[in-house]
Design a protein around this motif. Sequence first.
Motif, PDB file in Angstrom:
ATOM      1  N   ASP A 110       0.568  21.572  60.768  1.00 41.50           N
ATOM      2  CA  ASP A 110      -0.146  22.849  60.681  1.00 41.50           C
ATOM      3  C   ASP A 110      -0.436  23.428  62.061  1.00 41.50           C
ATOM      4  O   ASP A 110      -1.069  24.469  62.166  1.00 41.50           O
ATOM      5  N   THR A 111       0.016  22.752  63.120  1.00 43.15           N
ATOM      6  CA  THR A 111      -0.075  23.328  64.468  1.00 43.15           C
ATOM      7  C   THR A 111       1.293  23.913  64.810  1.00 43.15           C
ATOM      8  O   THR A 111       2.297  23.597  64.155  1.00 43.15           O
ATOM      9  N   LEU A 112       1.343  24.741  65.837  1.00 45.84           N
ATOM     10  CA  LEU A 112       2.611  25.396  66.184  1.00 45.84           C
ATOM     11  C   LEU A 112       3.727  24.393  66.467  1.00 45.84           C
ATOM     12  O   LEU A 112       4.842  24.520  65.962  1.00 45.84           O
ATOM     13  N   LEU A 113       3.423  23.343  67.255  1.00 40.82           N
ATOM     14  CA  LEU A 113       4.465  22.376  67.618  1.00 40.82           C
ATOM     15  C   LEU A 113       5.015  21.620  66.409  1.00 40.82           C
ATOM     16  O   LEU A 113       6.210  21.352  66.334  1.00 40.82           O
ATOM     17  N   GLY A 114       4.141  21.270  65.477  1.00 41.00           N
ATOM     18  CA  GLY A 114       4.589  20.546  64.293  1.00 41.00           C
ATOM     19  C   GLY A 114       5.303  21.475  63.323  1.00 41.00           C
ATOM     20  O   GLY A 114       6.299  21.099  62.705  1.00 41.00           O
ATOM     21  N   TYR A 115       4.787  22.696  63.223  1.00 38.00           N
ATOM     22  CA  TYR A 115       5.326  23.669  62.271  1.00 38.00           C
ATOM     23  C   TYR A 115       6.779  24.034  62.584  1.00 38.00           C
ATOM     24  O   TYR A 115       7.613  24.102  61.695  1.00 38.00           O
ATOM     25  N   ILE A 116       7.076  24.255  63.877  1.00 37.26           N
ATOM     26  CA  ILE A 116       8.437  24.683  64.213  1.00 37.26           C
ATOM     27  C   ILE A 116       9.461  23.551  64.052  1.00 37.26           C
ATOM     28  O   ILE A 116      10.635  23.812  63.875  1.00 37.26           O
ATOM     29  N   ALA A 117       9.002  22.291  64.094  1.00 34.23           N
ATOM     30  CA  ALA A 117       9.954  21.178  64.156  1.00 34.23           C
ATOM     31  C   ALA A 117      10.075  20.381  62.866  1.00 34.23           C
ATOM     32  O   ALA A 117      10.948  19.519  62.748  1.00 34.23           O
ATOM     33  N   ASP A 118       9.216  20.660  61.871  1.00 34.83           N
ATOM     34  CA  ASP A 118       9.183  19.819  60.678  1.00 34.83           C
ATOM     35  C   ASP A 118      10.524  19.817  59.947  1.00 34.83           C
ATOM     36  O   ASP A 118      11.102  20.877  59.688  1.00 34.83           O
ATOM     37  N   ASP A 119      11.000  18.603  59.622  1.00 32.06           N
ATOM     38  CA  ASP A 119      12.221  18.426  58.821  1.00 32.06           C
ATOM     39  C   ASP A 119      13.506  18.928  59.461  1.00 32.06           C
ATOM     40  O   ASP A 119      14.497  19.107  58.758  1.00 32.06           O
ATOM     41  N   ILE A 120      13.511  19.224  60.731  1.00 34.72           N
ATOM     42  CA  ILE A 120      14.784  19.608  61.338  1.00 34.72           C
ATOM     43  C   ILE A 120      15.178  18.616  62.431  1.00 34.72           C
ATOM     44  O   ILE A 120      14.385  17.778  62.852  1.00 34.72           O
TER      45      ILE A 120
END
Length: 262
Positions: A110-120
């Motif tokens: 739910d933070t920017l760093l986690g949000y952009i990278a999740d599951d990729i």
Amino acid sequence: PEQKTTTGTLRWKGKGTTPNLKEVILGRCYNYITIVNPELSSKDCHNIWMRLLSAFMYKHPCSMREEDYYPLMNMARHSIPCNKSLFWSKTNNLVHRYTKANHDFITLEDTLLGYIADDITWCGSSDLGINYNSCPKRNECESNPSSMYWKMASKMFAEAACGTVQVMLNGSIDNGAFRNDSIFGSVEILNLNPDKVSAVQVWLMHDIEGPQSESCTGQSIQMLKSILENRKINVTCKENYRPVQLLQCASNPNHATCRLCP
Ligand code: C8R
């Protein structure tokens, strides 16, 4: 063990870089700063993408260093309100169903760093720049771009925590709900700042259908307690925290645990 394919890319066991990586990262970043968390509308998504790209492009995917991600992490970092951090280990699906339903807590995703990278996935290739064919798995080399990213982002997420924090652990797995070789056990708990974090609340969740492999008095929970208490951080443990259990009940409404009148 590195083999070349006909296109010259190294052959690894994991999935290759996610197709359209640039568009996916940019799209997620703009969605995050515009819709999910408009307080961050002044972040520069284009620059965030460029810094991610230059962290790994044209590099051998086993030679990532923490420093490679410093420029990106410094640009994307943001604060998190006290008492809202929610950590997890081996409960990926359940914890994120919970944060979607209840906005009281924030996971790394739910933070920017986690949000952009999740599951990729992403990784480099020394000759082609980006390897879309395959990327190393954690057991092929530890210093691969994704593992290094999650390690660094998790470290920053833990350093930013304050007040009472939560962790959702899985009490239905065999080798212990708490493992000191997980990112939670090896990175996050060691980077909580005892001057800012007063207590960790464990939510030990069991699958509704069982098994109940570990309870709050179990060995691995005791080990977690002693590590944190040595660091002057209090620990409490709740089994099957009801607000989370009710989500498990949504997919299993007739189970005895879920009924009002058994
Ligand atoms: N965290 C770590 N890894 C993460 C992640 C995350 O937020 N998000 C994803 N998708 N991943 P696990 P753990 C990926 O063994 O090792 C943070 C990575 O590929 O169930 O204890 C988060 O703040 C990673 O290798 O848990 C959380 O508190 C696996 O999923 C811990 O660290 C990790 O899965 C969880 O890490």
